[in-house]
Design a protein around this motif. Structure first.
Motif, PDB file in Angstrom:
ATOM      1  N   ASP A 109      38.951  32.289  36.533  1.00  0.00           N
ATOM      2  CA  ASP A 109      40.249  32.624  36.878  1.00  0.00           C
ATOM      3  C   ASP A 109      40.501  34.180  36.908  1.00  0.00           C
ATOM      4  O   ASP A 109      41.261  34.657  37.570  1.00  0.00           O
ATOM      5  CB  ASP A 109      41.090  32.099  35.408  1.00  0.00           C
ATOM      6  N   LEU A 110      39.222  34.823  36.304  1.00  0.00           N
ATOM      7  CA  LEU A 110      39.276  36.233  36.223  1.00  0.00           C
ATOM      8  C   LEU A 110      38.047  36.787  36.535  1.00  0.00           C
ATOM      9  O   LEU A 110      36.996  36.334  35.791  1.00  0.00           O
ATOM     10  CB  LEU A 110      39.832  36.917  35.006  1.00  0.00           C
ATOM     11  N   ILE A 111      37.698  37.701  37.338  1.00  0.00           N
ATOM     12  CA  ILE A 111      36.504  38.465  37.561  1.00  0.00           C
ATOM     13  C   ILE A 111      36.699  39.861  37.266  1.00  0.00           C
ATOM     14  O   ILE A 111      37.670  40.538  37.932  1.00  0.00           O
ATOM     15  CB  ILE A 111      35.989  38.390  39.127  1.00  0.00           C
ATOM     16  N   PRO A 400      46.136  33.481  37.524  1.00  0.00           N
ATOM     17  CA  PRO A 400      45.490  34.404  38.729  1.00  0.00           C
ATOM     18  C   PRO A 400      46.676  34.811  39.507  1.00  0.00           C
ATOM     19  O   PRO A 400      46.685  35.962  40.022  1.00  0.00           O
ATOM     20  CB  PRO A 400      44.192  33.695  39.009  1.00  0.00           C
ATOM     21  N   GLU A 401      47.520  34.121  39.699  1.00  0.00           N
ATOM     22  CA  GLU A 401      48.652  34.288  40.707  1.00  0.00           C
ATOM     23  C   GLU A 401      49.700  35.170  40.241  1.00  0.00           C
ATOM     24  O   GLU A 401      50.802  35.598  40.922  1.00  0.00           O
ATOM     25  CB  GLU A 401      49.335  33.242  41.368  1.00  0.00           C
ATOM     26  N   ALA A 402      49.737  35.538  39.008  1.00  0.00           N
ATOM     27  CA  ALA A 402      50.698  36.219  38.287  1.00  0.00           C
ATOM     28  C   ALA A 402      51.137  37.744  39.106  1.00  0.00           C
ATOM     29  O   ALA A 402      52.491  37.803  38.796  1.00  0.00           O
ATOM     30  CB  ALA A 402      50.505  36.740  36.916  1.00  0.00           C
ATOM     31  N   LYS A 403      50.493  38.257  39.621  1.00  0.00           N
ATOM     32  CA  LYS A 403      50.656  39.604  40.264  1.00  0.00           C
ATOM     33  C   LYS A 403      50.360  39.497  41.780  1.00  0.00           C
ATOM     34  O   LYS A 403      50.245  40.471  42.382  1.00  0.00           O
ATOM     35  CB  LYS A 403      50.090  40.560  39.729  1.00  0.00           C
ATOM     36  N   THR A 404      50.516  38.213  42.231  1.00  0.00           N
ATOM     37  CA  THR A 404      50.155  38.008  43.719  1.00  0.00           C
ATOM     38  C   THR A 404      51.401  38.720  44.474  1.00  0.00           C
ATOM     39  O   THR A 404      52.608  38.528  44.264  1.00  0.00           O
ATOM     40  CB  THR A 404      49.716  36.840  44.074  1.00  0.00           C
ATOM     41  N   ILE A 405      51.107  39.527  45.594  1.00  0.00           N
ATOM     42  CA  ILE A 405      52.031  39.908  46.560  1.00  0.00           C
ATOM     43  C   ILE A 405      52.493  39.092  47.875  1.00  0.00           C
ATOM     44  O   ILE A 405      51.546  38.893  48.505  1.00  0.00           O
ATOM     45  CB  ILE A 405      51.896  41.592  47.075  1.00  0.00           C
ATOM     46  N   ALA A 406      53.663  38.655  47.769  1.00  0.00           N
ATOM     47  CA  ALA A 406      53.848  37.603  48.854  1.00  0.00           C
ATOM     48  C   ALA A 406      54.229  38.359  50.138  1.00  0.00           C
ATOM     49  O   ALA A 406      54.943  39.210  50.086  1.00  0.00           O
ATOM     50  CB  ALA A 406      55.285  36.647  48.260  1.00  0.00           C
ATOM     51  N   PRO A 407      53.871  37.928  51.201  1.00  0.00           N
ATOM     52  CA  PRO A 407      54.176  38.604  52.408  1.00  0.00           C
ATOM     53  C   PRO A 407      55.465  38.503  52.680  1.00  0.00           C
ATOM     54  O   PRO A 407      56.271  37.606  52.649  1.00  0.00           O
ATOM     55  CB  PRO A 407      53.190  37.964  53.357  1.00  0.00           C
ATOM     56  N   ALA A 408      56.116  39.726  53.305  1.00  0.00           N
ATOM     57  CA  ALA A 408      57.413  39.930  53.748  1.00  0.00           C
ATOM     58  C   ALA A 408      57.548  39.177  55.055  1.00  0.00           C
ATOM     59  O   ALA A 408      58.461  38.423  55.385  1.00  0.00           O
ATOM     60  CB  ALA A 408      57.863  41.298  53.834  1.00  0.00           C
TER      61      ALA A 408
END
Length: 698
Positions: A109-111, A400-408
């Motif tokens: 989940d985290l590296i 893991p997706e908590a701070k994923t930036i979604a593409p505009a």
């Protein structure tokens, strides 16, 4: 069950180092909480075997812990070092290679990478550009970068590899999904001034303290004052010795004994060896018998010594956390600490310690005199309350997706400009860019006396035409979301264009996307983001083949400074990254260029480039590189004298010498390239015979 993977050069107890101690404590905490822990260790086979066969079983729930060794994971597939900028750059890529394989096996989940040496650079680059490490967050934990330590200590002389190391550290922090820091005070007062682009990435995670020293009843006659840590200027041990001498002169009746527990850095400022000898020479003969440099001792021996310790002193000049101080505090030993940010959130003056102004001998002497005489104060400061809580930090529980930036947007539109002598020459590359959905225009070099309208771009007088050769009014050309400048001889993998477009659409903090290149049939692992600030001095082509972010709808002629000639693109990149925006390199040789001679800006261009640069951070980086270049030469004085003597020669003689030097350098480069090519072919044949090695059974 969550899985966390730690990538490291260190791990207690099989190696020394604060990073290794932290990882051991953190792994123990996570395993005890029911999580799974994976180690990827870049250590010798002997060290790895000791952990695997002896120490791993001592961890809580050891069946949930697995370890891999970098060399064993990769075997014969390990990348060669020759094409990288330096050893640190190469090793970061090797760790990425190994981490990819471990990710495929373990799906963590985290590296978590450590910060020093910038080891996460290529893992983060490929994650952002190509979607590697799917479902995994990559964090960089800030222990203390080499650059940060070099701001407070005289350990390193700047050289070009060290400059690249600083660049790797900076880029890893800039690209990380999360930067793990030990406390808010350290982050705000130590980290942000050095790396001001970090806000929004930080996650506070206080290092756990699993195994502590046990202090038995203090001896009534205890007269020991303890320094616990490495003998190293950054630890302030020289300040303690000086303060101790002053204090004992002022209070000769004290009869204190000073104990120094910890390894020797062997890095004193005067070049003596070891550091303890440098310290001993500072001590007057009549006092030397009261200073005891003990070195490394066992846990049990340290506990035995604590019975005779009245208090401990931590005069550190820089720390991010300092396990040694926390261990001594938890053992109930009263402490004097410097007022550095790394201690700020844990140790409070008059509440659980005495603090003194960092670097001030007088302030330290005053605290020592006070704590020596006041038994009640010592009792009050002896572990009045815990400062490290036994709770798992939030970062180890987030998805893991908590701070994923979604593409505009799904992708950024790219305008491709191709410099060419003819439409025919540009056809192969223009067909590729057109099929990739890019707007493509040719900048057709033209003589100065042609009747068609021309403009000066990138140092050439050009007409603007489309790929079929039809004239295009260059004054009507508008930018899209990104721009790429190519030469007609270049060959581009369309995957580079699509990957760059996707990155620029999804990550607005990324200013440009570059890739490795194949030059003259030879791959080069050149990472532009590591060297952008000093690119004019590198002798490389002024055309970076980077996909650069642009403001959509801007007139093309407003984008590039015609006065910079071929270096207009570089000036644009400098302007683009002025406000802490960063670049990205895709670790694939997706751009193929013909062999290009070394090239440098003219004195006027270089001066204009530098004088027009208003980034203080870039000027600092250029200064670092200038000092590194200066330090490369041994015997600078003799070289200066030689240059001074040469200046007296007639100009024709100097020109002849320069011509001869250039001829010799050209012959040397050609010979070296031929030798490296032969060596690569021999290595390839050797790997083919031996075959890949299997990962060691664990």
């Amino acid at each position: 069950m969550r899985t966390t993977c730690f990538v490291s050069y260190e791990l207690y107890p099989v190696t020394r180092g604060g990073c290794g101690a932290l990882l051991h404590n953190l792994a123990s905490q996570l395993l005890a909480a029911g999580d799974r822990v994976v180690f990827l260790l870049d250590v010798t086979e002997e060290v790895f075997d000791r952990f695997e066969q002896v120490e791993r079983a001592k961890l809580p729930n050891a069946h949930n812990c697995v370890a891999y060794r970098v060399e064993s994971v990769l075997g014969a597939d390990i990348a060669g070092a020759a094409e990288f900028i330096c050893w640190y750059d190469w090793r970061a890529y090797v760790l990425h290679q190994a981490a990819l394989r471990v990710h495929a096996l373990e799906h963590p989940d985290l590296i978590e990478f450590f910060d020093f040496y910038g080891t996460a650079f290529y893992a983060l680059s490929e994650k952002l550009a190509l979607g590697a490490y799917e479902g995994t967050r990559i964090a960089v934990r800030f222990h203390a970068t080499i650059e940060a330590m070099d701001t407070v200590d005289l350990t390193n002389a700047l050289h070009r590899d060290l400059y690249t190391l600083y660049s790797l550290e900076r880029a890893s922090l800039a690209l990380a999904d999360t930067v793990i820091v030990p406390s808010a005070g350290f982050y705000e007062e130590s980290l942000l001034p050095l790396y001001p682009w970090l806000p929004g990435k930080e996650s506070i995670a206080v290092p756990p303290l699993r195994k502590v020293l046990q202090r038995e009843q203090v001896s009534p006659s205890a007269n020991g004052i303890l320094f616990y840590g490495r003998l190293f200027a950054i630890k302030g041990v020289d300040l303690l010795v000086d303060s101790a001498i002053s204090w004992m002169r002022q209070y000769p009746e004290s009869q204190a004994e000073f104990y120094f527990l910890g390894g020797d850095s062997n890095q004193p400022p005067d070049g003596a060896y070891p550091y303890a000898e440098y310290l001993i020479r500072r001590i007057p003969q009549d006092l030397r018998g009261r200073f005891h440099f003990i070195g490394h001792v066992t846990h049990e021996q340290t506990e035995a010594l604590l019975r005779d310790v009245r208090f401990a002193v931590f005069p550190n000049r820089y720390e991010s956390f300092c396990y040694a101080a926390h261990e001594i505090y938890a053992a109930g030993v009263p402490m004097i600490v410097s007022d550095i940010p790394g201690f700020k959130d844990f140790f409070v003056h008059e509440r659980n310690c005495l603090q003194f102004e960092s670097g001030s001998s007088d302030a330290l002497v005053s605290c020592m005199a006070r704590l020596w005489d006041d038994a009640g104060l010592r009792q009050r400061l002896s572990y009045p309350y815990p400062v490290v809580l036994e709770e798992v930090a939030q970062i180890y529980g987030e998805s893991p997706e908590a701070k994923t930036i979604a593409p505009a947007n799904p992708e950024a539109g790219i305008l491709v400009l191709i410099l060419t002598d003819s439409v025919h020459d540009a056809q192969p590359v223009s067909e590729v860019t057109a099929r990739a959905g890019c707007d493509t225009l040719l900048l057709l070099r033209a003589a100065s006396d042609v009747t068609e309208p021309t403009v000066v771009l990138f140092g050439s007088n050009v007409r603007c035409v489309d790929p079929s050769g039809r004239d295009v009014d260059v004054h009507a050309v508008r930018t899209r979301q990104a721009i790429l400048v190519l030469r007609s001889s270049d060959r581009i993998n369309p995957s580079f264009l699509s990957a760059a477009a996707a990155v620029l659409a999804s990550r607005h903090d990324i200013a440009y996307v570059s890739s490795w290149m194949e030059q003259g049939g030879r791959p080069t692992a050149y990472a532009l983001p590591l060297m952008l600030d000093v690119a004019p001095t590198a002798g490389r082509s002024p055309f970076t083949r980077s996909v650069m972010r642009t403001q959509s709808g801007r007139q093309l002629l407003d984008v590039f400074d015609a006065g910079m000639g071929e270096y207009a693109e570089l000036k644009y990149l400098w302007d683009l990254t002025r406000e802490h925006a960063t670049g990205l390199v895709i670790p694939r040789a997706w751009v193929h260029v013909v062999a290009e001679p070394d090239q440098y800006p003219s004195p006027k261009q270089f001066s204009y480039l530098l004088n027009g640069n208003f980034s203080l951070e870039r000027k600092k980086r250029i200064a670092q590189y200038a000092v590194a270049t200066w330090n490369m030469s041994s015997g600078q004085d003799s070289r200066r004298r030689a240059l001074k003597n040469m200046s007296a020669l007639p100009t024709p003689v100097i020109l002849v010498l320069l011509f001869l030097g250039r001829s010799i350098a050209y012959t040397y480069r050609r010979s070296r390239s031929a030798w490296q090519g032969m060596r690569r072919r021999l290595n390839s044949l050797g790997r083919g015979r031996n075959g890949p090695q299997r990962r060691e059974e664990k």
